[in-house]
Write a protein that holds these residues in place. Sequence first.
Motif, PDB file in Angstrom:
ATOM      1  N   GLN A 119       0.835  -1.208   0.000  1.00  0.00           N
ATOM      2  CA  GLN A 119       0.000   0.000   0.000  1.00  0.00           C
ATOM      3  C   GLN A 119       0.868   1.255   0.000  1.00  0.00           C
ATOM      4  N   ARG A 120       1.904   1.275   0.834  1.00  0.00           N
ATOM      5  CA  ARG A 120       2.809   2.435   0.882  1.00  0.00           C
ATOM      6  C   ARG A 120       3.536   2.613  -0.458  1.00  0.00           C
ATOM      7  N   LYS A 121       3.944   1.485  -1.053  1.00  0.00           N
ATOM      8  CA  LYS A 121       4.612   1.548  -2.350  1.00  0.00           C
ATOM      9  C   LYS A 121       3.662   2.145  -3.389  1.00  0.00           C
ATOM     10  N   ASP A 122       2.427   1.677  -3.408  1.00  0.00           N
ATOM     11  CA  ASP A 122       1.438   2.199  -4.357  1.00  0.00           C
ATOM     12  C   ASP A 122       1.189   3.686  -4.139  1.00  0.00           C
ATOM     13  N   GLU A 123       1.166   4.112  -2.884  1.00  0.00           N
ATOM     14  CA  GLU A 123       0.968   5.533  -2.574  1.00  0.00           C
ATOM     15  C   GLU A 123       2.138   6.375  -3.092  1.00  0.00           C
ATOM     16  N   LEU A 124       3.343   5.849  -2.959  1.00  0.00           N
ATOM     17  CA  LEU A 124       4.516   6.574  -3.461  1.00  0.00           C
ATOM     18  C   LEU A 124       4.505   6.672  -4.980  1.00  0.00           C
ATOM     19  N   VAL A 125       4.084   5.616  -5.645  1.00  0.00           N
ATOM     20  CA  VAL A 125       3.981   5.644  -7.108  1.00  0.00           C
ATOM     21  C   VAL A 125       2.952   6.691  -7.532  1.00  0.00           C
ATOM     22  N   ALA A 126       1.806   6.710  -6.847  1.00  0.00           N
ATOM     23  CA  ALA A 126       0.763   7.695  -7.158  1.00  0.00           C
ATOM     24  C   ALA A 126       1.268   9.112  -6.912  1.00  0.00           C
ATOM     25  N   LEU A 127       2.007   9.302  -5.833  1.00  0.00           N
ATOM     26  CA  LEU A 127       2.563  10.617  -5.518  1.00  0.00           C
ATOM     27  C   LEU A 127       3.562  11.057  -6.581  1.00  0.00           C
ATOM     28  N   GLU A 128       4.387  10.129  -7.044  1.00  0.00           N
ATOM     29  CA  GLU A 128       5.353  10.435  -8.092  1.00  0.00           C
ATOM     30  C   GLU A 128       4.636  10.818  -9.386  1.00  0.00           C
ATOM     31  N   GLN A 129       3.560  10.129  -9.711  1.00  0.00           N
ATOM     32  CA  GLN A 129       2.784  10.453 -10.901  1.00  0.00           C
ATOM     33  C   GLN A 129       2.178  11.852 -10.785  1.00  0.00           C
TER      34      GLN A 129
END
Length: 94
Positions: free
Chosen positions: A27-37
């Motif tokens: 979940q944290r990894k997915d949140e970081l990917v979304a933040l980077e996008q």
Amino acid sequence: MYNNMINNDQALALLANMGITAETLQQRKDELVALEQLANLRKIEEGEAQQATKTRDAKMEELKDYFRDLIAIAKIALKSKPQLLEKLGVAVRS
């Protein structure tokens, strides 16, 4: 980092002692990917806004040049009728 921890059973076992699961890490990894996008999207939009501002400023300069020429022509054409120049918003020295 998150991939390494998610795929490492030893790391997961240590993190489980702190209440952190593989799902939490994912979940944290997915949140970081979304933040980077979102950050990339912001950069793109910022660049587009800067270009729009440059385009607007250039067009405003062209318009100012056009009006400067138009006022010069009006001053010549209405030299004997200063009241008409004033109606156009051109200050006339008395």
